[in-house]
Design a protein around this motif. Sequence first.
Motif, PDB file in Angstrom:
ATOM      1  N   ARG A  94      38.851  35.729  55.964  1.00 52.62           N
ATOM      2  CA  ARG A  94      39.689  35.801  54.777  1.00 52.62           C
ATOM      3  C   ARG A  94      38.855  36.144  53.546  1.00 52.62           C
ATOM      4  O   ARG A  94      37.827  35.523  53.286  1.00 52.62           O
ATOM      5  CB  ARG A  94      40.411  34.472  54.547  1.00 52.62           C
ATOM      6  N   ILE A  95      39.350  37.137  52.816  1.00 48.80           N
ATOM      7  CA  ILE A  95      38.737  37.515  51.544  1.00 48.80           C
ATOM      8  C   ILE A  95      39.554  36.874  50.432  1.00 48.80           C
ATOM      9  O   ILE A  95      40.746  37.159  50.281  1.00 48.80           O
ATOM     10  CB  ILE A  95      38.724  39.043  51.372  1.00 48.80           C
ATOM     11  N   ASP A  96      38.943  35.991  49.677  1.00 46.39           N
ATOM     12  CA  ASP A  96      39.587  35.405  48.500  1.00 46.39           C
ATOM     13  C   ASP A  96      39.178  36.227  47.287  1.00 46.39           C
ATOM     14  O   ASP A  96      37.992  36.256  46.923  1.00 46.39           O
ATOM     15  CB  ASP A  96      39.157  33.948  48.318  1.00 46.39           C
ATOM     16  N   VAL A  97      40.141  36.902  46.667  1.00 49.41           N
ATOM     17  CA  VAL A  97      39.784  37.846  45.609  1.00 49.41           C
ATOM     18  C   VAL A  97      39.077  37.162  44.436  1.00 49.41           C
ATOM     19  O   VAL A  97      38.264  37.779  43.748  1.00 49.41           O
ATOM     20  CB  VAL A  97      41.022  38.630  45.118  1.00 49.41           C
ATOM     21  N   GLU A  98      39.372  35.880  44.217  1.00 48.45           N
ATOM     22  CA  GLU A  98      38.694  35.170  43.133  1.00 48.45           C
ATOM     23  C   GLU A  98      37.261  34.788  43.497  1.00 48.45           C
ATOM     24  O   GLU A  98      36.492  34.391  42.614  1.00 48.45           O
ATOM     25  CB  GLU A  98      39.482  33.899  42.792  1.00 48.45           C
ATOM     26  N   ALA A  99      36.914  34.882  44.781  1.00 46.84           N
ATOM     27  CA  ALA A  99      35.578  34.468  45.225  1.00 46.84           C
ATOM     28  C   ALA A  99      34.632  35.645  45.464  1.00 46.84           C
ATOM     29  O   ALA A  99      33.487  35.448  45.857  1.00 46.84           O
ATOM     30  CB  ALA A  99      35.695  33.642  46.504  1.00 46.84           C
ATOM     31  N   ILE A 100      35.112  36.873  45.229  1.00 46.99           N
ATOM     32  CA  ILE A 100      34.261  38.043  45.482  1.00 46.99           C
ATOM     33  C   ILE A 100      33.239  38.199  44.363  1.00 46.99           C
ATOM     34  O   ILE A 100      33.588  38.263  43.192  1.00 46.99           O
ATOM     35  CB  ILE A 100      35.110  39.329  45.575  1.00 46.99           C
ATOM     36  N   ARG A 101      31.984  38.241  44.755  1.00 44.96           N
ATOM     37  CA  ARG A 101      30.923  38.453  43.770  1.00 44.96           C
ATOM     38  C   ARG A 101      30.338  39.856  43.875  1.00 44.96           C
ATOM     39  O   ARG A 101      29.920  40.427  42.886  1.00 44.96           O
ATOM     40  CB  ARG A 101      29.818  37.408  43.963  1.00 44.96           C
ATOM     41  N   SER A 102      30.297  40.423  45.086  1.00 44.84           N
ATOM     42  CA  SER A 102      29.760  41.782  45.226  1.00 44.84           C
ATOM     43  C   SER A 102      30.519  42.513  46.322  1.00 44.84           C
ATOM     44  O   SER A 102      30.954  41.915  47.309  1.00 44.84           O
ATOM     45  CB  SER A 102      28.260  41.755  45.541  1.00 44.84           C
ATOM     46  N   GLN A 127      43.848  50.290  44.921  1.00 47.17           N
ATOM     47  CA  GLN A 127      43.088  50.836  43.803  1.00 47.17           C
ATOM     48  C   GLN A 127      43.294  49.996  42.549  1.00 47.17           C
ATOM     49  O   GLN A 127      42.366  49.824  41.744  1.00 47.17           O
ATOM     50  CB  GLN A 127      43.477  52.296  43.552  1.00 47.17           C
ATOM     51  N   GLY A 128      44.514  49.462  42.383  1.00 48.00           N
ATOM     52  CA  GLY A 128      44.749  48.582  41.248  1.00 48.00           C
ATOM     53  C   GLY A 128      43.946  47.301  41.330  1.00 48.00           C
ATOM     54  O   GLY A 128      43.382  46.836  40.332  1.00 48.00           O
ATOM     55  N   ILE A 129      43.880  46.722  42.535  1.00 44.35           N
ATOM     56  CA  ILE A 129      43.097  45.490  42.710  1.00 44.35           C
ATOM     57  C   ILE A 129      41.617  45.764  42.497  1.00 44.35           C
ATOM     58  O   ILE A 129      40.911  45.008  41.819  1.00 44.35           O
ATOM     59  CB  ILE A 129      43.361  44.884  44.100  1.00 44.35           C
ATOM     60  N   TRP A 130      41.108  46.858  43.093  1.00 42.69           N
ATOM     61  CA  TRP A 130      39.675  47.163  42.913  1.00 42.69           C
ATOM     62  C   TRP A 130      39.354  47.351  41.433  1.00 42.69           C
ATOM     63  O   TRP A 130      38.306  46.908  40.960  1.00 42.69           O
ATOM     64  CB  TRP A 130      39.294  48.415  43.694  1.00 42.69           C
ATOM     65  N   ALA A 131      40.254  48.003  40.698  1.00 45.21           N
ATOM     66  CA  ALA A 131      40.009  48.231  39.277  1.00 45.21           C
ATOM     67  C   ALA A 131      40.000  46.928  38.492  1.00 45.21           C
ATOM     68  O   ALA A 131      39.320  46.815  37.460  1.00 45.21           O
ATOM     69  CB  ALA A 131      41.072  49.172  38.710  1.00 45.21           C
ATOM     70  N   ALA A 132      40.751  45.931  38.971  1.00 45.43           N
ATOM     71  CA  ALA A 132      40.896  44.672  38.227  1.00 45.43           C
ATOM     72  C   ALA A 132      39.837  43.632  38.570  1.00 45.43           C
ATOM     73  O   ALA A 132      39.714  42.627  37.870  1.00 45.43           O
ATOM     74  CB  ALA A 132      42.290  44.089  38.484  1.00 45.43           C
ATOM     75  N   LEU A 133      39.072  43.846  39.644  1.00 47.59           N
ATOM     76  CA  LEU A 133      38.129  42.819  40.083  1.00 47.59           C
ATOM     77  C   LEU A 133      36.866  42.808  39.215  1.00 47.59           C
ATOM     78  O   LEU A 133      36.169  43.821  39.112  1.00 47.59           O
ATOM     79  CB  LEU A 133      37.727  43.045  41.540  1.00 47.59           C
ATOM     80  N   PRO A 134      36.517  41.669  38.635  1.00 45.09           N
ATOM     81  CA  PRO A 134      35.289  41.564  37.845  1.00 45.09           C
ATOM     82  C   PRO A 134      34.111  41.164  38.723  1.00 45.09           C
ATOM     83  O   PRO A 134      33.583  40.059  38.640  1.00 45.09           O
ATOM     84  CB  PRO A 134      35.635  40.457  36.841  1.00 45.09           C
ATOM     85  N   CYS A 135      33.693  42.074  39.595  1.00 45.69           N
ATOM     86  CA  CYS A 135      32.611  41.745  40.520  1.00 45.69           C
ATOM     87  C   CYS A 135      31.522  42.816  40.455  1.00 45.69           C
ATOM     88  O   CYS A 135      31.662  43.824  39.765  1.00 45.69           O
ATOM     89  CB  CYS A 135      33.140  41.603  41.955  1.00 45.69           C
ATOM     90  N   HIS A 136      30.454  42.589  41.200  1.00 43.24           N
ATOM     91  CA  HIS A 136      29.321  43.515  41.253  1.00 43.24           C
ATOM     92  C   HIS A 136      29.607  44.576  42.315  1.00 43.24           C
ATOM     93  O   HIS A 136      29.794  44.254  43.491  1.00 43.24           O
ATOM     94  CB  HIS A 136      28.051  42.733  41.594  1.00 43.24           C
ATOM     95  N   TRP A 137      29.653  45.841  41.890  1.00 45.70           N
ATOM     96  CA  TRP A 137      30.004  46.939  42.786  1.00 45.70           C
ATOM     97  C   TRP A 137      28.785  47.766  43.157  1.00 45.70           C
ATOM     98  O   TRP A 137      27.964  48.088  42.308  1.00 45.70           O
ATOM     99  CB  TRP A 137      31.007  47.872  42.118  1.00 45.70           C
ATOM    100  N   VAL A 138      28.739  48.159  44.431  1.00 46.60           N
ATOM    101  CA  VAL A 138      27.696  49.084  44.894  1.00 46.60           C
ATOM    102  C   VAL A 138      28.373  50.134  45.772  1.00 46.60           C
ATOM    103  O   VAL A 138      28.418  50.006  46.977  1.00 46.60           O
ATOM    104  CB  VAL A 138      26.601  48.351  45.711  1.00 46.60           C
ATOM    105  N   SER A 139      28.947  51.166  45.136  1.00 45.66           N
ATOM    106  CA  SER A 139      29.248  51.335  43.722  1.00 45.66           C
ATOM    107  C   SER A 139      30.764  51.389  43.570  1.00 45.66           C
ATOM    108  O   SER A 139      31.488  51.483  44.558  1.00 45.66           O
ATOM    109  CB  SER A 139      28.641  52.637  43.199  1.00 45.66           C
ATOM    110  N   HIS A 140      31.265  51.342  42.349  1.00 45.74           N
ATOM    111  CA  HIS A 140      32.706  51.349  42.159  1.00 45.74           C
ATOM    112  C   HIS A 140      33.283  52.689  42.622  1.00 45.74           C
ATOM    113  O   HIS A 140      32.704  53.748  42.355  1.00 45.74           O
ATOM    114  CB  HIS A 140      33.063  51.115  40.694  1.00 45.74           C
TER     115      HIS A 140
END
Length: 340
Positions: A68-76, A108-121
């Motif tokens: 399970r991916i918790d969107v609030e717990a994603i750091r990278s 794409q909306g969720i990815w744009a809204a996530l405040p996490c570390h991207w490699v790469s966005h």
Amino acid sequence: MGKKQIVIVSQVDEIHADEIILQLNAMGHEPIRLNSDDIPTALMASLSLENHTAGWAGSMTILTNGRRIDVEAIRSIWWWRPGAFRLPADLSVQEREFARDEIEHMFQGIWAALPCHWVSHPEHIRRASWKADQLLQATRLGFDIPRSLMTMNPDAARSFCESCVGKRALYKVLSDPFLAATTVAEKYPEHMPEYGVASTTLITSADFSMLDGVRNAPCLFQEYLPRVLDIRVTVIGDDLFAAEIHSQDHEETKIDWRYSDANIVYRKIALPAEVAERCMALVRHYNLHYCTLDLFLTPDGRYVFTEASPYGQFLFVEERVPELRMTEALANYLARGAQD
């Protein structure tokens, strides 16, 4: 909820994702892999947003393994070559296109809204993929580039090739060297695509009569320049790895070394400081945290830029030059992004 999850968005059978997961596991992390092939049939996603809250909440559960991916717990997130969604086979063509558009819009909306570390966005990857802009930015940063022409005009193509030293030019595809075969297979399963690869091709005066085909699709032509060797540069975060590729030792790799089975010599190379800085500056220009760049060295000592790839592969270089520990560097970079 602490932001501890490392997520790898990729596709089935992507060996680079396999290797990074193994490396992260060895380091004591538990990355979660989300394959585009699992969407939507093997994924259950539910996300919510309330008034005056910091962001979307909810989770995505991968049904095949229960992760399970918790969107609030994603750091990278490592965004590595995701492919097409695997839609139910019983959908009509119109239903399939509508479902694909809706899935794309949501994610794409969720990815744009996530405040996490991207490699790469993904948006940065997309912008960095246009060859026309790459060449422009490279020359603005001080790189030498081959004289280049993009055209749909056969007369312009012939004139350009005539003007090249020795009337020798290179033709390169702008988009997919596999000639859209994967796209055809994904979008039109009832059709059998023709599989092949369009390697860089040397154009001489004997080929000028065939340039009428330029009218059908834009083509990129570049002046052929002699080279001593090719160079593959890989940038991971603030680290740069460079390997020299002795492509000129084999006749079949002198024009394009990428698709040959020849036993080419690879060695670690230290780039001049100003060349390394130009590489880093180009990657930073596009806000990327991972990118490969292809250069070559001319007999008169110039480092010439040809192209950059946000999805450039690195394992084949590391296999030949083990001291370039790029798998470890990328895993460490993702892990650092996952720390509090």
